[in-house]
Design a protein around this motif. Sequence first.
Motif, PDB file in Angstrom:
ATOM      1  N   LEU A 189       0.831  -1.205   0.000  1.00 15.24           N
ATOM      2  CA  LEU A 189       0.000   0.000   0.000  1.00 15.24           C
ATOM      3  C   LEU A 189       0.866   1.256   0.000  1.00 15.24           C
ATOM      4  CD1 LEU A 189      -2.753  -1.025   2.591  1.00 15.24           C
ATOM      5  CD2 LEU A 189      -3.058  -0.727   0.133  1.00 15.24           C
ATOM      6  N   TYR A 190       1.954   1.224   0.739  1.00 15.35           N
ATOM      7  CA  TYR A 190       2.867   2.364   0.819  1.00 15.35           C
ATOM      8  C   TYR A 190       3.434   2.699  -0.564  1.00 15.35           C
ATOM      9  CZ  TYR A 190       6.606   5.344   2.666  1.00 15.35           C
ATOM     10  OH  TYR A 190       7.439   6.402   2.946  1.00 15.35           O
ATOM     11  N   LYS A 191       3.792   1.657  -1.304  1.00 15.81           N
ATOM     12  CA  LYS A 191       4.344   1.857  -2.656  1.00 15.81           C
ATOM     13  C   LYS A 191       3.282   2.354  -3.630  1.00 15.81           C
ATOM     14  CE  LYS A 191       7.921  -1.687  -2.126  1.00 15.81           C
ATOM     15  NZ  LYS A 191       8.375  -3.048  -2.554  1.00 15.81           N
ATOM     16  N   ILE A 192       2.071   1.806  -3.501  1.00 14.81           N
ATOM     17  CA  ILE A 192       0.983   2.196  -4.405  1.00 14.81           C
ATOM     18  C   ILE A 192       0.577   3.653  -4.176  1.00 14.81           C
ATOM     19  CG2 ILE A 192      -1.467   1.828  -4.947  1.00 14.81           C
ATOM     20  CD1 ILE A 192      -0.964  -1.163  -4.262  1.00 14.81           C
ATOM     21  N   ILE A 193       0.422   4.020  -2.907  1.00 12.71           N
ATOM     22  CA  ILE A 193      -0.060   5.360  -2.564  1.00 12.71           C
ATOM     23  C   ILE A 193       1.037   6.412  -2.705  1.00 12.71           C
ATOM     24  CG2 ILE A 193      -0.923   6.761  -0.643  1.00 12.71           C
ATOM     25  CD1 ILE A 193      -2.472   4.253   0.268  1.00 12.71           C
ATOM     26  N   ASP A 194       2.263   6.077  -2.283  1.00 10.72           N
ATOM     27  CA  ASP A 194       3.427   6.952  -2.446  1.00 10.72           C
ATOM     28  C   ASP A 194       3.158   8.370  -1.924  1.00 10.72           C
ATOM     29  OD1 ASP A 194       6.042   7.517  -3.157  1.00 10.72           O
ATOM     30  OD2 ASP A 194       5.491   8.138  -5.197  1.00 10.72           O
ATOM     31  N   HIS A 195       2.576   8.471  -0.717  1.00 14.49           N
ATOM     32  CA  HIS A 195       2.333   9.749  -0.038  1.00 14.49           C
ATOM     33  C   HIS A 195       1.302  10.643  -0.741  1.00 14.49           C
ATOM     34  CE1 HIS A 195       5.634   8.972   2.711  1.00 14.49           C
ATOM     35  NE2 HIS A 195       6.412   8.701   1.681  1.00 14.49           N
ATOM     36  N   GLU A 196       0.618  10.134  -1.756  1.00  8.83           N
ATOM     37  CA  GLU A 196      -0.347  10.963  -2.482  1.00  8.83           C
ATOM     38  C   GLU A 196      -1.772  10.645  -2.023  1.00  8.83           C
ATOM     39  OE1 GLU A 196       0.061  11.245  -6.680  1.00  8.83           O
ATOM     40  OE2 GLU A 196       2.249  11.063  -6.626  1.00  8.83           O
ATOM     41  N   GLY A 197      -2.434  11.675  -1.489  1.00  6.79           N
ATOM     42  CA  GLY A 197      -3.779  11.507  -0.971  1.00  6.79           C
ATOM     43  C   GLY A 197      -4.765  11.016  -2.003  1.00  6.79           C
ATOM     44  N   ILE A 198      -4.613  11.483  -3.247  1.00  9.03           N
ATOM     45  CA  ILE A 198      -5.553  11.089  -4.305  1.00  9.03           C
ATOM     46  C   ILE A 198      -5.459   9.592  -4.601  1.00  9.03           C
ATOM     47  CG2 ILE A 198      -3.976  11.564  -6.241  1.00  9.03           C
ATOM     48  CD1 ILE A 198      -6.477  12.642  -7.744  1.00  9.03           C
ATOM     49  N   ARG A 199      -4.271   9.027  -4.425  1.00  8.35           N
ATOM     50  CA  ARG A 199      -4.104   7.586  -4.635  1.00  8.35           C
ATOM     51  C   ARG A 199      -4.728   6.807  -3.486  1.00  8.35           C
ATOM     52  NH1 ARG A 199       2.005   6.538  -7.102  1.00  8.35           N
ATOM     53  NH2 ARG A 199       1.783   7.883  -8.944  1.00  8.35           N
ATOM     54  N   ALA A 200      -4.623   7.359  -2.297  1.00  8.28           N
ATOM     55  CA  ALA A 200      -5.217   6.701  -1.130  1.00  8.28           C
ATOM     56  C   ALA A 200      -6.738   6.652  -1.267  1.00  8.28           C
ATOM     57  CB  ALA A 200      -4.820   7.430   0.148  1.00  8.28           C
ATOM     58  N   THR A 201      -7.324   7.792  -1.636  1.00  7.63           N
ATOM     59  CA  THR A 201      -8.784   7.845  -1.757  1.00  7.63           C
ATOM     60  C   THR A 201      -9.289   7.048  -2.961  1.00  7.63           C
ATOM     61  OG1 THR A 201      -8.628   9.949  -2.983  1.00  7.63           O
ATOM     62  CG2 THR A 201      -8.955  10.068  -0.588  1.00  7.63           C
ATOM     63  N   SER A 202      -8.442   6.893  -3.974  1.00  5.11           N
ATOM     64  CA  SER A 202      -8.877   6.154  -5.167  1.00  5.11           C
ATOM     65  C   SER A 202      -9.137   4.683  -4.877  1.00  5.11           C
ATOM     66  CB  SER A 202      -7.826   6.280  -6.285  1.00  5.11           C
ATOM     67  OG  SER A 202      -6.647   5.546  -5.973  1.00  5.11           O
ATOM     68  N   ILE A 203      -8.503   4.143  -3.819  1.00  4.59           N
ATOM     69  CA  ILE A 203      -8.756   2.749  -3.455  1.00  4.59           C
ATOM     70  C   ILE A 203      -9.595   2.644  -2.179  1.00  4.59           C
ATOM     71  CG2 ILE A 203      -6.740   1.813  -4.640  1.00  4.59           C
ATOM     72  CD1 ILE A 203      -5.261   1.730  -1.995  1.00  4.59           C
ATOM     73  N   GLY A 204     -10.114   3.814  -1.736  1.00  3.17           N
ATOM     74  CA  GLY A 204     -11.100   3.784  -0.671  1.00  3.17           C
ATOM     75  C   GLY A 204     -10.649   4.174   0.719  1.00  3.17           C
ATOM     76  N   PHE A 205      -9.395   4.575   0.893  1.00  2.00           N
ATOM     77  CA  PHE A 205      -8.942   5.015   2.214  1.00  2.00           C
ATOM     78  C   PHE A 205      -9.298   6.486   2.428  1.00  2.00           C
ATOM     79  CE2 PHE A 205      -6.064   1.336   1.749  1.00  2.00           C
ATOM     80  CZ  PHE A 205      -6.279   0.732   2.973  1.00  2.00           C
ATOM     81  N   ALA A 206      -9.544   6.842   3.680  1.00  2.00           N
ATOM     82  CA  ALA A 206      -9.904   8.227   3.985  1.00  2.00           C
ATOM     83  C   ALA A 206      -8.733   9.175   3.756  1.00  2.00           C
ATOM     84  CB  ALA A 206     -10.395   8.329   5.429  1.00  2.00           C
ATOM     85  N   SER A 207      -7.515   8.699   3.989  1.00  2.00           N
ATOM     86  CA  SER A 207      -6.317   9.519   3.821  1.00  2.00           C
ATOM     87  C   SER A 207      -5.100   8.609   3.712  1.00  2.00           C
ATOM     88  CB  SER A 207      -6.133  10.470   5.005  1.00  2.00           C
ATOM     89  OG  SER A 207      -5.839   9.726   6.184  1.00  2.00           O
ATOM     90  N   VAL A 208      -3.964   9.216   3.463  1.00  2.00           N
ATOM     91  CA  VAL A 208      -2.708   8.464   3.382  1.00  2.00           C
ATOM     92  C   VAL A 208      -2.423   7.765   4.715  1.00  2.00           C
ATOM     93  CG1 VAL A 208      -0.206   8.654   3.119  1.00  2.00           C
ATOM     94  CG2 VAL A 208      -1.708   9.955   1.607  1.00  2.00           C
ATOM     95  N   ARG A 209      -2.688   8.464   5.806  1.00  2.00           N
ATOM     96  CA  ARG A 209      -2.382   7.924   7.135  1.00  2.00           C
ATOM     97  C   ARG A 209      -3.253   6.724   7.521  1.00  2.00           C
ATOM     98  NH1 ARG A 209      -2.290  13.031  11.081  1.00  2.00           N
ATOM     99  NH2 ARG A 209      -4.157  13.500   9.862  1.00  2.00           N
ATOM    100  N   SER A 210      -4.341   6.516   6.791  1.00  2.00           N
ATOM    101  CA  SER A 210      -5.240   5.407   7.126  1.00  2.00           C
ATOM    102  C   SER A 210      -4.557   4.050   7.011  1.00  2.00           C
ATOM    103  CB  SER A 210      -6.473   5.427   6.211  1.00  2.00           C
ATOM    104  OG  SER A 210      -7.250   6.584   6.439  1.00  2.00           O
ATOM    105  N   ILE A 211      -3.552   3.954   6.159  1.00  2.00           N
ATOM    106  CA  ILE A 211      -2.889   2.659   5.968  1.00  2.00           C
ATOM    107  C   ILE A 211      -1.997   2.287   7.142  1.00  2.00           C
ATOM    108  CG2 ILE A 211      -2.899   3.005   3.467  1.00  2.00           C
ATOM    109  CD1 ILE A 211       0.169   3.283   3.613  1.00  2.00           C
ATOM    110  N   ASN A 212      -1.811   3.224   8.076  1.00  2.00           N
ATOM    111  CA  ASN A 212      -0.943   2.937   9.226  1.00  2.00           C
ATOM    112  C   ASN A 212      -1.505   1.848  10.132  1.00  2.00           C
ATOM    113  OD1 ASN A 212       1.001   4.778   8.427  1.00  2.00           O
ATOM    114  ND2 ASN A 212       0.200   6.439   9.702  1.00  2.00           N
ATOM    115  N   VAL A 213      -2.778   1.513   9.990  1.00  2.00           N
ATOM    116  CA  VAL A 213      -3.342   0.423  10.806  1.00  2.00           C
ATOM    117  C   VAL A 213      -2.696  -0.912  10.441  1.00  2.00           C
ATOM    118  CG1 VAL A 213      -5.550   1.574  11.138  1.00  2.00           C
ATOM    119  CG2 VAL A 213      -5.268   0.010   9.210  1.00  2.00           C
ATOM    120  N   PHE A 214      -2.076  -0.968   9.265  1.00  2.00           N
ATOM    121  CA  PHE A 214      -1.400  -2.192   8.828  1.00  2.00           C
ATOM    122  C   PHE A 214       0.093  -2.167   9.137  1.00  2.00           C
ATOM    123  CE2 PHE A 214      -4.994  -1.575   5.884  1.00  2.00           C
ATOM    124  CZ  PHE A 214      -5.684  -2.758   6.113  1.00  2.00           C
TER     125      PHE A 214
END
Length: 224
Positions: A189-214
């Motif tokens: 997920l870190y590689k896919i999103i690459d700190h870009e909020g638009i990439r995070a939201t495109s796969i359904g996360f509220a923000s970049v930081r949302s992936i920190n649960v993993f």
Amino acid sequence: MTLPGNSVATILGKKYGAFGYLNFSNWCDRGIKRFQVEEKQFYFKKDLLKAVKKSRNHYVNVSANKNDEGFPTVWLLSNVLMFGNIINLISIMSLNNKRALAKIYGCTPDELMSWLRCLLFVRNTCAHNSNLIDLNLRTQPMVPRRYKSKILETESGYSNGLAIVLLIIKSLMNIVNSKYKFGNIYDSLYKIIDHEGIRATSIGFASVRSINVFKPYKKRKKSS
């Protein structure tokens, strides 16, 4: 073994014995018409015998683990049945049995059925080599309450993208194996999103930081 298979076996085995599951009227939802229950039981048993004959599992083929008709004990069901078969059984269980099952996973019966059906859809999607990054679920699964803030809100509710699937898996694995490490998922997920909020939201996360649960939790070293 399938995720809920052992739990189903434990509940049905404890209440109805090793072969009580073969009599659907023992554990089925009483709201289902009798002829429908008998029909489901007939086809289930027919398909189960076929699966037993094809099985290469040593324990399934031990005669002591089968009744006179060749059916395996309930504790071997998850060694024989597919994930979808297990979900079909859960869907027709009585409410009390569903509640007992859902309690194991720390959720309601409706949440559990919603999540399992979602995972079955994803499993079938993977079987057809489809791209999960662009996943858009046809049916909105119930949002895991613990991770609701991590999922992108939309006008119709919440995103149907990959994020909700991963958070459903996280919710279930917290119970099944609390020590399970999600490091590989986090790294991907870190590689896919690459700190870009638009990439995070495109796969359904509220923000970049949302992936920190993993993100793997690193224990602090004790100071000497």
